[in-house]
Design a protein around this motif. Sequence first.
Motif: not given
Lengths: 250, 240
Positions: B199-208
């Motif tokens: 998630a950290l590697r590929i995503g600029q934005y995240t939902w938990v």
Amino acid sequence: MSYLALSLTLIFVLIPLVLSRTLRLGLEKDTLIATVRSIIQLLAVGYVLQYVFEADNIIFLLLMILLMIGAATQNARKKGASIRGITWKLFITFVFIEALTQSILLGFSIVPPTPQYIIPISGMVIGNSMVLGILFLNRFTAEIENRQDETELILTLGGTPKQAIHTQLITSIKASTIPTIESQKTIGLVQLPGMMSGQIIAGADPVQAVQFQLLILFILLTTAVVTSIMLGFLSYPTLFNKRMQFLKIR
Amino acid sequence: MSQTAILFQDVNYSADDLKILKNINGYFPEGKIATIVGPSGAGKSTLFKLCNGLRSPDSGEILIKGKPIINFHPVELRRKVGIALQSATMISGSVLENLELPLRLQGKTIDIEFAKELLHDVGLDGDFLMRNAKELSGGQQQKLSIARTLVNQPEVLLLDEITSSLDRVSQHDIEELIEKINEKYGTTMIWITHNLEQALRIGQYTWVMMNGELIESGESSLLRNPQDKRVQEFVKGEIV
Ligand SMILES: Nc1ncnc2c1ncn2[C@@H]1O[C@H](COP(=O)(O)OP(=O)(O)OP(=O)(O)O)[C@@H](O)[C@H]1O
Ligand SMILES: [Mg+2]
């Protein structure tokens, strides 16, 4: 057949009873129920038929057919309990099959328009349609359940409900009609069909018995294929809603 | 704030009297790669099914680029918003038949060269075309499933744990592929993953997500120092 001879046929009921008892198969109760039910039902039908034939009244005839369709619907609906509105779908299918076959038979004067012909043929048509309905629904509900993932896959890719259920529908139609078609390939070689045997025993000319049997066989082909297709196409839309979503089966 | 690809407004969803999604409010940015993380049963896959119209919310609204989902024809919505399902389900038949499926549903056929190119993109050999799809390994099926979803050329691509049964190298290849498609076509990507490093590697934005709720959302870096106690607990030991 004399009543004494008829009573003696009960020996054929005693054999399974004794075997079941000795080997503890636990079939006694069902065998007895089956025996008693068949005696009562067939005798009742015999008397009703006698009455209907003598009265020769279209109302009685229609009532009799309606009764058969009602009983067939009642019997088959349990197998399709997971499909919404299956009762009336079966009912419509049976009515349609009956109307279709009778209008061809009577319309082309293939058989005379008397209760003696109409009732037994209707019985065979509706009875077979019921068995086909049960076979189809059994298979179709299993296919739906086992292939939910495929249905959902096709929907996610932008397929319509019909595309999403197509394989399951076709598989079930084929699987349910194959026994009818296959059994006709070997008919006469292994066993003589029941109706034909009955006619021959009752003293009819074997060739004429064969002609009637062929008529029935061909009718049953139509019955089998039309029942499965019709039930299938009536059933599948209720598995989806207006938003083309697959509804979980109950 | 950049443009919004998908916006959720007070979205609730339940099945069999079980609340699966609870009052979801949030968005995914357009043209970017976003991720959804959260424990099993959080409702992540269900959220995807709502976006693609496989399920409808009980209440609330979902907007795709400003247009409410209910205003789309289901077929149009599903082609626009594609899902690579978590199960990577295959239909009976060859790899080619599986790849062709999205087109066949529209009465079209696939160009063999295009099919081979797609396979190549996801890291499968061209000679796979005639293999029985159901006999492929789990990882190969995941790759094929991604390729199949790409056939519809969706504007938004929902990827449900598409690398869960892949080795590190294949995982890396798929990540590169998704980044490449995102750059080339500006496709919005939303990627459910159990792997926080990913998630950290590929995503600029995240939902938990947890327990049917959206707990935190924002730049992926929030995973490094989350505000919420439950999220702190969840990421503990996962990120080095
Ligand atoms: N059709 C359904 N009927 C009843 N419950 C469902 C249905 N679909 C999903 N659920 C339930 O909803 C909850 C969320 O499921 P979902 O598959 O969305 O979780 P998830 O976050 O994707 O989990 P995972 O990481 O394990 O894939 C689970 O408790 C699941 O049992
Ligand atoms: Mg999931």
